[in-house]
Write a protein that holds these residues in place. Sequence first.
Motif, PDB file in Angstrom:
ATOM      1  N   THR A 237       0.820  -1.224   0.000  1.00 14.23           N
ATOM      2  CA  THR A 237       0.000   0.000   0.000  1.00 14.23           C
ATOM      3  C   THR A 237       0.848   1.264   0.000  1.00 14.23           C
ATOM      4  O   THR A 237       0.379   2.315  -0.429  1.00 14.23           O
ATOM      5  N   CYS A 238       2.095   1.182   0.440  1.00 14.98           N
ATOM      6  CA  CYS A 238       2.962   2.367   0.465  1.00 14.98           C
ATOM      7  C   CYS A 238       3.533   2.702  -0.911  1.00 14.98           C
ATOM      8  O   CYS A 238       4.163   3.747  -1.076  1.00 14.98           O
ATOM      9  N   ALA A 239       3.335   1.858  -1.906  1.00 12.14           N
ATOM     10  CA  ALA A 239       3.927   2.073  -3.229  1.00 12.14           C
ATOM     11  C   ALA A 239       3.402   3.358  -3.861  1.00 12.14           C
ATOM     12  O   ALA A 239       2.206   3.616  -3.862  1.00 12.14           O
ATOM     13  N   THR A 240       4.320   4.150  -4.391  1.00  3.27           N
ATOM     14  CA  THR A 240       3.977   5.396  -5.062  1.00  3.27           C
ATOM     15  C   THR A 240       4.508   5.334  -6.488  1.00  3.27           C
ATOM     16  O   THR A 240       5.702   5.058  -6.689  1.00  3.27           O
ATOM     17  N   LYS A 241       3.638   5.596  -7.464  1.00  4.82           N
ATOM     18  CA  LYS A 241       4.088   5.586  -8.856  1.00  4.82           C
ATOM     19  C   LYS A 241       5.079   6.716  -9.086  1.00  4.82           C
ATOM     20  O   LYS A 241       4.870   7.838  -8.637  1.00  4.82           O
ATOM     21  N   ILE A 242       6.167   6.404  -9.766  1.00  7.66           N
ATOM     22  CA  ILE A 242       7.160   7.407 -10.145  1.00  7.66           C
ATOM     23  C   ILE A 242       6.772   7.906 -11.532  1.00  7.66           C
ATOM     24  O   ILE A 242       6.814   7.161 -12.507  1.00  7.66           O
ATOM     25  N   GLU A 243       6.363   9.155 -11.593  1.00  7.04           N
ATOM     26  CA  GLU A 243       5.931   9.735 -12.863  1.00  7.04           C
ATOM     27  C   GLU A 243       7.126  10.025 -13.756  1.00  7.04           C
ATOM     28  O   GLU A 243       8.136  10.556 -13.280  1.00  7.04           O
ATOM     29  N   PRO A 244       7.031   9.660 -15.022  1.00  9.42           N
ATOM     30  CA  PRO A 244       8.129   9.951 -15.953  1.00  9.42           C
ATOM     31  C   PRO A 244       8.319  11.459 -16.125  1.00  9.42           C
ATOM     32  O   PRO A 244       7.353  12.219 -16.128  1.00  9.42           O
ATOM     33  N   LEU A 245       9.560  11.870 -16.246  1.00 11.01           N
ATOM     34  CA  LEU A 245       9.912  13.266 -16.495  1.00 11.01           C
ATOM     35  C   LEU A 245      10.660  13.353 -17.814  1.00 11.01           C
ATOM     36  O   LEU A 245      11.422  12.455 -18.161  1.00 11.01           O
ATOM     37  N   VAL A 246      10.472  14.449 -18.543  1.00 11.80           N
ATOM     38  CA  VAL A 246      11.163  14.630 -19.820  1.00 11.80           C
ATOM     39  C   VAL A 246      12.640  14.860 -19.540  1.00 11.80           C
ATOM     40  O   VAL A 246      13.018  15.654 -18.688  1.00 11.80           O
ATOM     41  N   CYS A 247      13.475  14.126 -20.248  1.00  8.22           N
ATOM     42  CA  CYS A 247      14.926  14.200 -20.073  1.00  8.22           C
ATOM     43  C   CYS A 247      15.571  14.590 -21.398  1.00  8.22           C
ATOM     44  O   CYS A 247      15.512  13.831 -22.360  1.00  8.22           O
ATOM     45  N   LYS A 248      16.171  15.771 -21.432  1.00  5.32           N
ATOM     46  CA  LYS A 248      16.803  16.261 -22.659  1.00  5.32           C
ATOM     47  C   LYS A 248      17.905  15.335 -23.148  1.00  5.32           C
ATOM     48  O   LYS A 248      18.118  15.178 -24.339  1.00  5.32           O
ATOM     49  N   ASP A 249      18.642  14.723 -22.214  1.00  4.03           N
ATOM     50  CA  ASP A 249      19.756  13.848 -22.592  1.00  4.03           C
ATOM     51  C   ASP A 249      19.291  12.516 -23.175  1.00  4.03           C
ATOM     52  O   ASP A 249      20.090  11.765 -23.711  1.00  4.03           O
ATOM     53  N   LEU A 250      18.014  12.205 -23.044  1.00  3.31           N
ATOM     54  CA  LEU A 250      17.503  10.915 -23.512  1.00  3.31           C
ATOM     55  C   LEU A 250      16.449  11.107 -24.595  1.00  3.31           C
ATOM     56  O   LEU A 250      15.300  10.704 -24.472  1.00  3.31           O
ATOM     57  N   LEU A 251      16.864  11.764 -25.659  1.00  5.09           N
ATOM     58  CA  LEU A 251      16.007  11.950 -26.833  1.00  5.09           C
ATOM     59  C   LEU A 251      14.714  12.679 -26.500  1.00  5.09           C
ATOM     60  O   LEU A 251      13.692  12.469 -27.129  1.00  5.09           O
ATOM     61  N   HIS A 252      14.743  13.507 -25.475  1.00  6.81           N
ATOM     62  CA  HIS A 252      13.566  14.254 -25.021  1.00  6.81           C
ATOM     63  C   HIS A 252      12.400  13.339 -24.683  1.00  6.81           C
ATOM     64  O   HIS A 252      11.243  13.702 -24.815  1.00  6.81           O
ATOM     65  N   GLN A 253      12.722  12.117 -24.258  1.00  8.95           N
ATOM     66  CA  GLN A 253      11.704  11.159 -23.823  1.00  8.95           C
ATOM     67  C   GLN A 253      11.343  11.437 -22.369  1.00  8.95           C
ATOM     68  O   GLN A 253      12.172  11.886 -21.591  1.00  8.95           O
ATOM     69  N   ALA A 254      10.106  11.131 -22.006  1.00  7.70           N
ATOM     70  CA  ALA A 254       9.716  11.154 -20.600  1.00  7.70           C
ATOM     71  C   ALA A 254      10.096   9.792 -20.027  1.00  7.70           C
ATOM     72  O   ALA A 254       9.662   8.754 -20.525  1.00  7.70           O
ATOM     73  N   VAL A 255      10.931   9.776 -18.991  1.00  8.85           N
ATOM     74  CA  VAL A 255      11.399   8.529 -18.396  1.00  8.85           C
ATOM     75  C   VAL A 255      11.218   8.571 -16.885  1.00  8.85           C
ATOM     76  O   VAL A 255      11.270   9.622 -16.261  1.00  8.85           O
ATOM     77  N   ALA A 256      10.987   7.394 -16.320  1.00  7.60           N
ATOM     78  CA  ALA A 256      10.929   7.255 -14.868  1.00  7.60           C
ATOM     79  C   ALA A 256      12.238   6.650 -14.404  1.00  7.60           C
ATOM     80  O   ALA A 256      12.776   5.752 -15.044  1.00  7.60           O
ATOM     81  N   SER A 257      12.761   7.151 -13.285  1.00  8.07           N
ATOM     82  CA  SER A 257      13.986   6.578 -12.723  1.00  8.07           C
ATOM     83  C   SER A 257      13.925   6.677 -11.204  1.00  8.07           C
ATOM     84  O   SER A 257      13.108   7.402 -10.638  1.00  8.07           O
TER      85      SER A 257
END
Length: 129
Positions: free
Chosen positions: A89-109
């Motif tokens: 129940t404590c799990a929180t989704k990590i929302e992807p963020l746009v990363c300029k260094d990664l082809l301007h993809q939204a990635v979660a890390s």
Amino acid sequence: MVRGVLFDLGPYPAMCEGTDWVLGEIWRLPAEAIEATLRVLDEIEGYLPGSSSNLYERIIVKTMLVGTSREAEAESAFTYIMKESRLPTCATKIEPLVCKDLLHQAVASWPVNGTSPEITSKLPDPFLA
């Protein structure tokens, strides 16, 4: 990067099946070391092939390499995923963020918000509480 959904469990992350891009590492091993390495990783992840009580399942996924001379090239890799029904129940989704260094993809890390693994590793394990 692989497709999935990343969750913050406190001391460590969990990836579930999904369509977000999740940033990770690829370890390249000599063929003769793969079996022994998987045995060690399986033990760390509590994975027993064929067991219905596994917290994680080991699967093969297609990756997208970025930040290398082989950028955007697909490669297969083993990873461990958790079924969403097993998330605490404590799990929180990590929302992807746009990363300029990664082809301007939204990635979660993970870890998120600049937290270091040294800090998060001291948090209580939600499956042992």
